[in-house]
Design an enzyme around this catalytic site. Sequence first.
Site, mmCIF file in Angstrom:
data_model
loop_
_atom_site.group_PDB
_atom_site.id
_atom_site.type_symbol
_atom_site.label_atom_id
_atom_site.label_comp_id
_atom_site.label_asym_id
_atom_site.label_seq_id
_atom_site.Cartn_x
_atom_site.Cartn_y
_atom_site.Cartn_z
ATOM 1 N N LYS A 23 0.793 -1.420 -0.231
ATOM 2 C CA LYS A 23 0.103 -0.392 0.604
ATOM 3 C C LYS A 23 0.652 0.951 0.182
ATOM 4 O O LYS A 23 0.697 2.611 -1.097
ATOM 5 C CB LYS A 23 -1.193 0.021 0.873
ATOM 6 C CG LYS A 23 -2.352 0.799 1.346
ATOM 7 C CD LYS A 23 -3.693 1.076 2.229
ATOM 8 C CE LYS A 23 -2.780 1.464 3.309
ATOM 9 N NZ LYS A 23 -3.781 1.004 4.413
ATOM 10 N N SER A 24 1.711 1.209 0.804
ATOM 11 C CA SER A 24 2.511 2.525 1.396
ATOM 12 C C SER A 24 3.487 3.112 -0.645
ATOM 13 O O SER A 24 3.571 3.887 -0.730
ATOM 14 C CB SER A 24 3.361 2.382 2.072
ATOM 15 O OG SER A 24 3.733 2.354 3.302
ATOM 16 N N ASP A 319 2.030 -0.695 11.817
ATOM 17 C CA ASP A 319 0.791 -0.995 11.154
ATOM 18 C C ASP A 319 0.409 -2.570 12.075
ATOM 19 O O ASP A 319 -0.359 -3.132 11.425
ATOM 20 C CB ASP A 319 1.140 -1.226 9.994
ATOM 21 C CG ASP A 319 0.762 -0.116 9.307
ATOM 22 O OD1 ASP A 319 -0.006 1.325 10.576
ATOM 23 O OD2 ASP A 319 0.816 0.299 8.645
ATOM 24 N N LYS A 346 -4.482 6.518 14.651
ATOM 25 C CA LYS A 346 -4.297 5.672 13.102
ATOM 26 C C LYS A 346 -5.487 5.489 13.107
ATOM 27 O O LYS A 346 -6.141 6.882 13.406
ATOM 28 C CB LYS A 346 -3.347 4.513 13.711
ATOM 29 C CG LYS A 346 -2.050 4.051 13.520
ATOM 30 C CD LYS A 346 -1.907 4.470 12.398
ATOM 31 C CE LYS A 346 -0.267 4.510 12.286
ATOM 32 N NZ LYS A 346 0.606 4.352 11.171
#
Length: 435
Positions: A23-24, A319, A346
């Site tokens: 995702k990053s 995460d 978050k």
Amino acid sequence: MPSQLTASRSSALAGQVRAPGDKSMSHRAMILGGMASGTTEVEGLLEGDDVLATARAVEAFGAKVQRTGEGTWRIEGAGGFTTPQAVIDCGNAGTGVRLLMGAAAGYPLTATFDGDASLRKRPMKRVTGPLAEMGARFGWPTAEDRLPVALTGGGLRAIDYVQTVASAQVKSAILLAGLNAEGATTVVEPEKSRDHTERMLRAFGAEVRVQDRGEGWTVTLEGGQALTGTVVAVPGDPSSAAFPLAAALITPGSAVTVEGVMLNPLRTGLFDTWIEMGADLTITNRRQAGGEDVGDITARHSALRGVVAPEARAASMIDEYPILAATAAFADGATVMRGVGEMRVKESDRIALMVAGLRACGVQVEEEPEGFVVTGGPVRGGATVHTAHDHRIAMSHLVLGLAAEQPVSVDEPGMIATSFPGFVEMMNGLGGRIA
């Protein structure tokens, strides 16, 4: 997706799967492609809701964005961003909105950023503060430090910014703004955070200098650099790979392989911690993809033991603490997770939600201001867990339910699609029971 999902005790899990795209890196490929001149071809893009929101934003800023196949996208950049015609809706994407603000700040434009109810609760001044020091102007229509926020960019000056807490989002926003600032922009980090932005900027033709400072480092970028479109191969997301691997570790008789997982050392803290807990993890077929080390990871059911997760490792696995906590529930002894206060800001207060969910499932947990301690033992399950729209809270408790004595349900599972579309199908394909 139904209003809730339930995971039930499963027999041995087995099989080989491929991790969704990271995702990053997917966010960064889309944004840098939009800022660049020329064509950027992206392979392996994560087609989750968060990244798709970033794709729509990049298009609104003037790039042409086209999906050419499963996970393959073409971005025609115009060499910069222009004023969008409507509000930039980033959905649930915290990475997307913060990096987009940094990128947009360098151009003479005005834009308003907004998001869903969850994103509107997340602090933004950690990014808008340094961007304002560079010369960007911000207005807060409803509440200061919270979305929506109006940005006026252009005319930026470089800054030397010393972070008190390592944050790849803050670092990246400053560097992206620094591309179009006057002078050399420097970010000093006390601890090393993920370096995908630095690596990808180089792939797009920018010069980025990184000076190692032991635990941390100093990153410097000269303003006035132009980006050129390139080809980006996005490897598998270690944060997503963690879920099927965790399920194998806690479900008796299981052996699961996840292929193509990114092994950037700033993203593998969870795997290191699991190995310290006694996990049977093996990595094979190491190779390069998209400028990153990748490999295939096999997890087998393991007798885990509690450990103290080093606080210095937090940035490399921030995460992954929810799924670490879920596996720690099955370990012998206490697993101590401290120095992770960032979890409270978050998508949700992840410390509070994991503590509440695990307790509801009969797990012994102690909550602390900056962390929590999970003591393993028999996991009763038999609860419906409140997720507060948080995809990682939902997936972590569903994995827990695969090995608990009684089924575990989660509410609002639709948010799983923000990072891991196909999660339920993948887990059930391995032999899990989620419905």
